[in-house]
Write an enzyme that holds these catalytic residues in place. Structure first.
Site, PDB file in Angstrom:
ATOM      1  N   VAL A   1       0.685  -1.093   0.167  1.00 30.42           N
ATOM      2  CA  VAL A   1      -0.057  -0.119   0.129  1.00 30.42           C
ATOM      3  C   VAL A   1       0.766   1.140  -0.025  1.00 30.42           C
ATOM      4  O   VAL A   1       1.705   1.580   0.886  1.00 30.42           O
ATOM      5  CB  VAL A   1      -0.944  -0.082   1.315  1.00 30.42           C
ATOM      6  CG1 VAL A   1      -1.880   1.352   1.138  1.00 30.42           C
ATOM      7  CG2 VAL A   1      -1.705  -1.278   1.212  1.00 30.42           C
ATOM      8  N   CYS A   2       0.934   2.005  -1.010  1.00 33.77           N
ATOM      9  CA  CYS A   2       1.725   3.247  -1.470  1.00 33.77           C
ATOM     10  C   CYS A   2       1.141   4.369  -0.715  1.00 33.77           C
ATOM     11  O   CYS A   2       0.328   4.840  -1.225  1.00 33.77           O
ATOM     12  CB  CYS A   2       2.016   3.389  -2.450  1.00 33.77           C
ATOM     13  SG  CYS A   2       3.193   2.079  -3.219  1.00 33.77           S
ATOM     14  N   LEU A   3       1.489   4.938   0.478  1.00 32.67           N
ATOM     15  CA  LEU A   3       0.961   6.098   1.136  1.00 32.67           C
ATOM     16  C   LEU A   3       2.272   6.828   1.691  1.00 32.67           C
ATOM     17  O   LEU A   3       2.865   6.103   2.494  1.00 32.67           O
ATOM     18  CB  LEU A   3      -0.139   5.636   2.308  1.00 32.67           C
ATOM     19  CG  LEU A   3      -1.307   5.437   1.823  1.00 32.67           C
ATOM     20  CD1 LEU A   3      -2.317   5.017   2.943  1.00 32.67           C
ATOM     21  CD2 LEU A   3      -1.974   6.528   0.982  1.00 32.67           C
TER      22      LEU A   3
END
Length: 445
Positions: free
Chosen positions: A92-94
């Site tokens: 999850v790219c955050l």
């Protein structure tokens, strides 16, 4: 430090479980609060609408000074990338997780927590997720618009196929052809299990199983409406278009087949209804054996029926076939409201595994209401802290019926036609009230 992090996680977990947010759910196995599962229900008017997306959280001992690691587990076994920022691998790219470069001020801080992470992930599930891809602003406008449309189309299809249909079929032990299959071991999915240290793989940790079943019954008509709309936009057998940012082993490949999805969704509804009826048979057996649940439900039934008699409420409660697992509630419409004069019969089914499996209500008397699905399933919220209390469920259903000025909440969209009229313009609301009153009058005929 370790004790502080556990205290912080426990408090955040408790706060979220008490929340009335119908789109988020969290759970831990036993007392291991560092390993947590979360469920996000896709937002309304997006291609993720009412899909069930699961995530695994791992908190380190330095939390909240450092962010937890988060892995998406609704990926079709690592074969489906649901968003430019949610990879098929589960990454999850955050920026707040430190998995993506963010602007100054967007990085993690101790003031953030579990809920802020979930809301950030949920914000990725937008009406146009193509915009999440870096460089979107510099893309070719004509090609870009076509890609956006085709990206939304395939996400909508896979949201239904993977996050809803496959999930419910696994929960109900039915195959894509509708046939009953033997329950499978969790062994093949151990890498996705957030608590595989001493886990019994034959009994997977599935904390959202009952929640997803109940929500499927809420959103059943919306799933069918989504399919009807999609059938005007794509054809069965049409291949998904690969996006410029999708690469090997990190893509969303496949073909549209809404005809098949509709068949499977209708079958899930049928099997769920059969499961509810089966509870009654299992309940009679539990009554004969004088199980703890049977004794508890009998006692609660008697207490609630007596409380109705002592109060000003005219509602009546009976057992169906003397079965403590099936109650019949007769609800009298509240005076001075649109429900005034109505007489409605509700059947309440309890599971022999109550409260692990929550009760299922069904209006047997037809009522046109924005919080009641066309099949009679009511949409209501019961606090998690009181889920073992049958009376709290009855009160919550009645409150949902009688609420005079509810806040707009698309997560309660269980009757698309009634919902649209209720939240439409003045003329729409008048039409809604007329249809509601007509159904109230017919309840007495």
């Amino acid at each position: 430090m370790a004790d502080q992090s556990v205290f912080r996680i426990t408090k955040e977990l408790s706060d979220l479980q008490k929340s009335s947010d119908l789109s988020l759910a969290v759970a831990v196995k036993d007392v291991d609060v560092r390993n947590l599962k979360a469920l996000i229900i896709g937002p309304h008017e997006t291609p993720y609408e009412f899909g069930f997306f699961e995530f695994a959280f791992k908190f380190n001992k330095e939390y909240p000074r450092k962010s937890p690691s988060v892995t998406a587990t609704t990926t079709n076994g690592g074969r489906c990338r649901f968003n430019p920022n949610i990879y098929a691998s589960g990454k999850v790219c955050l920026s707040i997780l430190g998995t993506w470069r963010g602007e100054r001020g967007e990085e993690w801080s101790a003031a953030q927590g579990l809920e802020s992470i979930l809301l950030s992930i949920q914000s990725l599930m937008s009406s146009n997720p193509y915009e999440n891809e870096p460089g979107f602003e510099d893309a070719n406008e004509a090609l870009d618009k076509k890609n956006q449309t085709e990206y939304v189309q395939k996400i909508r299809h896979e949201t239904l196929r993977i996050s809803v249909v496959q999930r419910l079929e696994e929960y109900l032990n039915i195959g894509a052809d509708g046939a009953v299959v033997a329950p499978v071991s969790n062994k093949d999915n151990y890498e996705l299990d957030i608590d595989n240290t001493i886990d019994d793989e034959s009994v997977p940790f599935e904390p959202f199983k009952d929640l997803c079943k109940r929500r499927f019954l809420w959103y059943y008509e919306s799933y069918l409406a989504a399919i009807e709309k999609a059938n005007t936009q794509v054809r069965d057998g049409q291949s998904f278009t690969r996006m410029p940012f999708e690469g090997t082993n990190n893509t969303m490949e496949g073909k549209f087949n809404y005809t098949e999805l509709e068949r499977r969704i209708r079958n899930i509804k049928k099997v769920l209804d059969e499961e509810t009826e089966k509870w009654a048979e299992e309940g009679l057996e539990a009554k004969i054996k004088e199980s703890t649940v049977a004794v508890n439900l009998q006692r609660q039934f008697e207490q609630i029926r007596e409380s109705f008699k002592r109060s000003d409420l005219p509602h009546n409660l009976e057992l169906h076939d003397n079965n403590p697992f099936v109650w019949i509630l007769t609800y009298f419409g509240k005076p001075m409201t649109n429900l005034d004069g109505g007489l409605f019969r509700l059947k309440i089914h309890f599971s022999p595994r109550f409260p692990e499996e929550q009760p299922r209500f069904k209006f047997e008397t037809r009522l046109f209401h924005h919080r009641i699905a066309p099949d009679g399933t009511p949409c209501y919220f019961s606090p998690q802290s009181r889920q073992e209390d049958a009376k709290s469920h009855i009160e919550a259903v009645i409150e949902a019926l009688e609420e005079e000025n509810p806040a707009y909440d698309p997560r309660t969209l269980v009757n698309p036609e009634a919902f649209k009229l209720y939240w439409g313009g003045p003329d729409d609301r008048k039409m809604y009230n007329r249809r509601l009153r007509r159904s109230v009058q017919q309840s007495m005929e």
